[in-house]
Motif scaffolding. Structure first.
Motif, mmCIF file in Angstrom:
data_model
loop_
_atom_site.group_PDB
_atom_site.id
_atom_site.type_symbol
_atom_site.label_atom_id
_atom_site.label_comp_id
_atom_site.label_asym_id
_atom_site.label_seq_id
_atom_site.Cartn_x
_atom_site.Cartn_y
_atom_site.Cartn_z
ATOM 1 N N TYR A 73 0.667 -1.170 -0.129
ATOM 2 C CA TYR A 73 0.073 0.018 0.011
ATOM 3 C C TYR A 73 0.573 1.006 0.091
ATOM 4 O O TYR A 73 2.049 1.155 0.295
ATOM 5 N N TRP A 74 0.270 2.297 -0.222
ATOM 6 C CA TRP A 74 0.876 3.812 -0.497
ATOM 7 C C TRP A 74 0.201 4.640 0.057
ATOM 8 O O TRP A 74 -1.024 4.834 0.088
ATOM 9 N N ASP A 75 0.846 5.366 1.075
ATOM 10 C CA ASP A 75 0.123 6.661 1.255
ATOM 11 C C ASP A 75 0.440 8.060 0.393
ATOM 12 O O ASP A 75 1.321 7.972 -0.487
ATOM 13 N N VAL A 76 -0.681 9.005 0.416
ATOM 14 C CA VAL A 76 -0.627 9.910 -0.568
ATOM 15 C C VAL A 76 -0.543 11.061 0.323
ATOM 16 O O VAL A 76 -1.604 11.383 1.276
ATOM 17 N N THR A 77 0.460 12.189 0.132
ATOM 18 C CA THR A 77 0.461 13.476 0.807
ATOM 19 C C THR A 77 0.418 14.646 -0.184
ATOM 20 O O THR A 77 1.406 14.788 -1.082
ATOM 21 N N ILE A 78 -0.458 15.537 0.093
ATOM 22 C CA ILE A 78 -0.397 16.556 -0.750
ATOM 23 C C ILE A 78 -0.809 17.723 0.501
ATOM 24 O O ILE A 78 -1.454 17.914 1.295
ATOM 25 N N GLY A 79 0.270 18.760 0.555
ATOM 26 C CA GLY A 79 0.404 19.864 1.495
ATOM 27 C C GLY A 79 0.297 19.116 2.874
ATOM 28 O O GLY A 79 0.996 18.279 3.364
ATOM 29 N N ASP A 80 -0.521 19.745 4.008
ATOM 30 C CA ASP A 80 -0.706 19.070 5.125
ATOM 31 C C ASP A 80 -1.626 17.675 5.270
ATOM 32 O O ASP A 80 -2.024 17.292 6.335
ATOM 33 N N GLN A 81 -2.305 17.109 4.234
ATOM 34 C CA GLN A 81 -3.014 16.094 4.170
ATOM 35 C C GLN A 81 -2.266 14.814 3.693
ATOM 36 O O GLN A 81 -1.975 14.793 2.784
ATOM 37 N N ARG A 82 -2.481 13.874 4.863
ATOM 38 C CA ARG A 82 -1.895 12.353 4.465
ATOM 39 C C ARG A 82 -3.078 11.412 4.192
ATOM 40 O O ARG A 82 -3.906 11.446 4.995
#
Length: 150
Positions: A73-82
């Motif tokens: 699995y992969w986490d996705v981070t955009i700015g302060d959102q994970r």
């Protein structure tokens, strides 16, 4: 969906698949594969070359698919959102699915936009499966209440 095969198969598609979240295009490709299985809408697997991988980091979660093998699995981070475990891949899939090795699939309910040829899709119900419902599919779909043993 009911004429899709069992066991599942993977096939290439030239449909344009795009994922956008918080204004960031995470993926955009016409080189995806889709997996097809009886009672499920397709799940799309996208090549890493067409994914903004700088937003992705490995997650320790693992699962096992009877057809494809062990998923990472992969986490996705955009700015302060994970977004934890929002995507997955099969680094060493079974021989029948070797064409999707390293490709990523996305749970569409995590993202603002998941598009097939520009159409916003509907996530497969139930939260467990990662199918994408577009104008090309007709249900009922596994994941709705009462479908556990379909």
């Amino acid at each position: 969906m009911w004429d899709y095969p069992r066991p599942a198969i993977a096939q290439p598609t030239t449909r344009r698949i795009a994922i956008v979240h918080r204004g960031v295009t995470l993926a955009d490709t016409t080189a995806a594969f889709r997996t097809l299985e009886t009672s499920h809408p397709p799940t799309y697997y996208l090549p890493q070359a067409d994914i903004a991988m700088e937003h992705f980091s490995p997650n320790p979660r693992r699962s096992l698919c009877e057809w494809k093998g062990q998923a990472n699995y992969w986490d996705v981070t955009i700015g302060d959102q994970r977004l934890e475990a929002a995507a997955w891949s099969y680094p060493s899939p079974t021989p029948a699915f070797e064409t999707i090795a390293g490709y990523l699939a996305f749970y569409p309910d995590f993202f603002d936009q998941c598009l097939v040829d520009g159409e916003q899709i509907t996530p497969q119900p139930g939260g467990f499966y990662g199918g994408w419902i577009s104008q090309y599919e007709a249900g009922p779909f596994k994941g709705i209440p009462g479908s556990r043993f379909w």
